[in-house]
Scaffold this motif. Structure first.
Motif, short mmCIF file in Angstrom:
data_model
loop_
_atom_site.label_atom_id
_atom_site.label_comp_id
_atom_site.label_asym_id
_atom_site.label_seq_id
_atom_site.Cartn_x
_atom_site.Cartn_y
_atom_site.Cartn_z
N TYR A 151 0.84 -1.20 0.00
CA TYR A 151 0.00 0.00 0.00
C TYR A 151 0.87 1.25 0.00
N ARG B 299 0.54 5.15 1.46
CA ARG B 299 -0.23 6.03 2.33
C ARG B 299 -0.36 7.40 1.67
N MET B 300 -1.58 7.77 1.28
CA MET B 300 -1.84 9.04 0.62
C MET B 300 -2.03 10.16 1.63
N SER B 301 -2.67 9.84 2.75
CA SER B 301 -2.88 10.80 3.84
C SER B 301 -3.14 9.99 5.10
N VAL C 198 -5.88 9.43 6.42
CA VAL C 198 -7.15 8.72 6.33
C VAL C 198 -7.34 8.06 4.97
N ASP C 199 -6.32 8.02 4.16
CA ASP C 199 -6.49 7.48 2.81
C ASP C 199 -5.24 6.69 2.42
N ARG C 200 -5.46 5.58 1.74
CA ARG C 200 -4.37 4.77 1.23
C ARG C 200 -4.85 4.12 -0.06
N VAL C 201 -3.90 3.65 -0.87
CA VAL C 201 -4.21 3.00 -2.13
C VAL C 201 -3.32 1.78 -2.26
#
Length: 421
Positions: free
Chosen positions: A66, A68-70, A72-75
């Motif tokens: 994964y 970590r985009m922020s 509270v967000d991941r992709v």
């Protein structure tokens, strides 16, 4: 000043400049036989049951990558090189086999070692033949791997070392079998006794007593009686299990411990309980069902992945982050995670109820359902069938389509005027 490293038996003396760890470690059993950890795993079923349970359940979980985009967000990333490496560690090892061997080594030796080989990928090294070399007991500069034709020194940067805690030396883990030394030794002795008992035809051990006034036995008579007795009470005799005939008023005096008194079954269960407890595994998970019920087995299955396997998974992913992920470019904010949610989803009925509750409506078409049971598709079966009692179209409740209150009041007044006229 020389000092000694020993895990159960004295193996060698080393100078502090090149302090090493003994090969594999071993346990001294009650009869003086020293067995290394691999032999104990191979010969003691209780140890193998628990270790293989851990290894198989963790190896079944996939490892996802994964970014970590922020906060509270991941992709999820499917094309990162570290993910490709873990999915195919080398040309002759699958991901499952690598993780299974990794967890087994940790459970048996409290150490697991992978070598980073440019031409192959990740290769498992047998901890029995690896020696960490350093000038202190905190960090390792070189790992020496001994083979059949010599040894090879690998820099620490080319090695991924998973290890447990050892209060005596922070560079090398301490096997749980050291703590189980007495329990495993007792199990070994019990197994040796049972094997001898059945090899000898499971005979009753004791002695024969002749009366004081019995006539004197000649050599020929004594040999004849001995052969007759052995033929009836040994496992290879043609008359094994027969009824002996005692002569001259002789008596047989039992002098053995019966299986019931020795509590063999209870002892074997106790050994498995002790081994399972050492690895923090719930007892019903390894076949001890004395106090198991349907409900508590379900709860213990959930606790298995939260309390038992959770720390293992955290330790393994953090070691991979520390010792492997940094070797790749574009690893900023990238992290690894075992797919633990796959094991905690529950049964099909539980998953179906959860999905329907989350969506508020049916979530499969008829053709999707027919495909699950290998039936052909139907015309018009690609549309969801929505029951009439399920509201759709963005309405939160049936009152959303009701007219405004003023309109209702005006309509009622007109009806009253018509009735009065």
């Amino acid at each position: 000043m020389p000092f000694v490293f020993s895990q159960g038996v004295l193996e060698s003396v080393h100078q502090y400049q090149t302090a090493t760890i003994p090969v594999g470690g071993s346990i001294m059993l009650a009869d003086g036989l020293a067995q290394d950890y691999a032999t104990i795993w191979r010969t003691q079923p209780q140890v193998r049951t628990v270790v293989s349970f851990l290894a198989r359940n963790i190896a079944q979980l996939g490892i996802h990558v994964y970014r970590r985009m922020s906060d509270v967000d991941r992709v999820r990333i499917t094309d990162h090189p570290v993910g490709d490496l873990l999915s195919k560690p080398n040309p002759f090892t699958t991901r499952y086999r690598l993780i299974e061997a990794l967890v087994s080594d940790l459970a048996i030796y409290d150490n697991a070692i992978l070598a980073k080989v440019d031409t192959l990928g990740l290769v498992r090294l047998d901890p029995r033949y690896v020696t960490p070399i350093s000038a202190n007991q905190f960090t390792v500069e070189t790992y020496r791997y001994r083979g059949t034709t010599g040894y090879r020194d690998l820099p620490a940067e080319q090695v991924i070392h998973f290890r447990g805690y050892n209060p005596e030396d922070g560079r090398w883990g301490c096997s749980p079998m050291e703590t189980l030394r007495r329990t495993l030794s007792e199990e070994y002795q019990a197994g040796q006794y049972r094997e001898q008992l059945w090899r000898n035809g499971a005979r009753l051990m004791g002695y024969l007593k002749r009366p004081l006034d019995a006539p004197e036995w000649g050599e020929a008579a004594r040999d004849r009686f001995r052969r007759s007795w052995q033929a009836q009470y040994t496992g290879t005799g043609a008359k094994a299990g027969g009824t002996p005939i005692l002569e001259d008023g002789m008596d047989f005096v039992p002098a053995s411990v019966t299986p019931e008194a020795a509590q063999y079954i209870e002892a074997r269960r106790l050994t498995r309980e002790e081994v399972a407890a050492a690895y923090h595994i719930p007892l019903p998970m390894v076949g001890i069902l004395d106090h198991a019920t349907f409900s508590n087995i379900q709860e213990q299955h959930k606790n298995l992945y939260q309390d038992t396997l959770g720390p293992w998974l955290t330790m393994m992913t953090e070691e991979l982050h520390l010792q492997l992920l940094g070797d790749f470019e574009d690893s900023q904010d990238v992290y690894l995670e075992f797919n633990l949610a796959e094991k905690l989803r529950g049964s099909f009925e539980e998953q179906a109820a959860q999905l329907q509750t989350a969506t508020g409506a049916p979530w499969m078409t008829r053709n999707e359902a027919r495909a699950r049971v290998n039936l052909p598709q139907l015309d018009g079966g690609d549309e969801l069938v929505t029951p009439l009692n399920v509201l759709t179209g963005g309405q939160a409740s049936p009152t959303d389509s009701a007219p405004e209150p003023k309109t209702v009041l005006a309509t009622a007044m007109r009806l009253l005027e018509g009735v009065a006229g």
